[in-house]
Write a protein that holds these residues in place. Structure first.
Motif, mmCIF file in Angstrom:
data_model
loop_
_atom_site.group_PDB
_atom_site.id
_atom_site.type_symbol
_atom_site.label_atom_id
_atom_site.label_comp_id
_atom_site.label_asym_id
_atom_site.label_seq_id
_atom_site.Cartn_x
_atom_site.Cartn_y
_atom_site.Cartn_z
ATOM 1 N N SER A 205 0.833 -1.190 0.000
ATOM 2 C CA SER A 205 0.000 0.000 0.000
ATOM 3 C C SER A 205 0.874 1.248 0.000
ATOM 4 O O SER A 205 1.863 1.325 0.748
ATOM 5 N N ARG A 207 0.471 3.902 1.362
ATOM 6 C CA ARG A 207 0.472 4.560 2.656
ATOM 7 C C ARG A 207 1.304 3.806 3.693
ATOM 8 O O ARG A 207 1.541 4.332 4.783
ATOM 9 N N VAL A 208 1.741 2.581 3.366
ATOM 10 C CA VAL A 208 2.429 1.752 4.349
ATOM 11 C C VAL A 208 3.897 1.533 3.998
ATOM 12 O O VAL A 208 4.781 1.763 4.827
#
Length: 326
Positions: A205, A207-208
């Motif tokens: 992801s 965001r990760v």
């Protein structure tokens, strides 16, 4: 065959110590020890403790991200406390990974899924090792030092095979992490396929994965910085930047799963790279030993976590007083 594997680790370390004693004169090591300045060592201890705080928080945060990607609840304060406890156990118990096994099983039990908890810890460690290997290869390829593969310095094997050392270290560390994953998975049960797919989605992801990489870079920088502090305390007269590739080689050797709480391959690698770079094999052994001492002291908050946990377990809780848990 389990007893054979159990004995292979200490025997391998003893063999390495024997080789070091044969190749490095004890008198030279003693002389190098006398070069350690007590005042500088004290400052290095204080700095190492401060650096360890940052590194531990980064590792704990990374663990939180991976655990939550697997659907496990984990708060950052709990992760920091467990990470400190794991560090202390890792540097004081023979296996060198007992602390990580403990935090994996403990968290898995509290979350109701031991297999998933173990898988989260192994994958979190693997992510950190992957970043460390990548940084090591980058340092060996770009930072001018006796280990630079294009240096052409006639200082022994590392002047020509520094890149090969990094690749070999990456392979050994990778195989070691793979073996650990298999052992941990077989010991606590099979990890559901959904957990693996969920972890892949979480790490990939946008965001990760940047956060995991950044946290890993900061944590590795902390380890390298602690090694540079050890070199400074040991009186090594070299530009810190030139010691960075040497530090990465030593750290890769320390990650080889044939050690006793990190001791063994680390000192052997330090003796080799320092000797080949003209800094002295005896000085390399001392730097590695000072680094080990700094790591042990920096992990002492983990001992406080263990004592606090034992004391808390002795105090009667709500279940013992007839009250229900909130």
């Amino acid at each position: 065959m389990g007893w054979v594997r159990w004995w292979m680790r200490p025997l391998g370390v003893l063999a390495l110590v024997g080789v070091l004693a044969w190749r490095v004169e004890p008198a030279a090591v003693t002389h190098a020890w006398h070069q350690v300045d007590p005042a500088t060592f004290g400052l290095a201890l204080a700095a190492a403790v401060a650096v360890a705080v940052v590194s531990t928080v980064c590792v704990a945060w990374r663990w939180v991200l991976v655990a939550r990607g697997l659907g496990l609840a984990l708060t950052l304060p709990d992760a920091v406390a467990a990470s400190y406890r794991a560090q202390f156990l890792n540097v004081t118990l023979p296996a060198g990974v007992a602390g990580d096994v403990h935090r994996a099983v403990t968290h898995g039990r509290s979350a109701g899924d031991v297999a998933r908890g173990a898988y989260a810890v192994v994958c979190e460690r693997a992510a950190g090792q992957a970043v460390q290997v990548a940084l090591a290869l980058a340092a060996l390829a770009t930072v001018p030092s006796p280990l630079h593969w294009t240096s052409g310095l006639s200082v022994g094997p590392p002047g020509r095979v520094g890149w090969g050392v990094g690749v070999a270290g990456a392979v050994v560390v990778g195989l070691g992490m793979r073996a650990r994953l298999r052992r941990r998975s077989s010991g606590v049960g099979a990890v559901p396929g959904g957990a693996r797919s969920g972890l892949r989605r979480a790490l990939l992801s946008p965001r990760v994965w940047p956060a995991v990489v950044v946290l890993s870079v900061v944590a590795v920088a902390g380890h390298v910085g602690t090694f540079l502090l050890a070199a400074r305390a040991a009186g090594v007269a070299a530009v810190p930047l030139q010691l960075v590739p040497l530090a990465f080689v030593v750290l890769l050797a320390a990650a080889v799963p044939v050690n006793l709480a990190g001791w063994g391959p680390r000192e052997g690698a330090a003796a080799w790279v320092f000797g080949a770079s003209g800094l002295g094999a005896d000085r390399g052994v001392v730097v590695a030993a000072v680094y080990g001492a700094l790591v042990v002291v920096a992990s002492l908050p983990g001992a406080a976590v263990i004592l606090h946990s034992r004391r808390r377990n002795r105090v009667p809780g709500p279940a013992c007083t007839g009250r229900a848990h909130a």
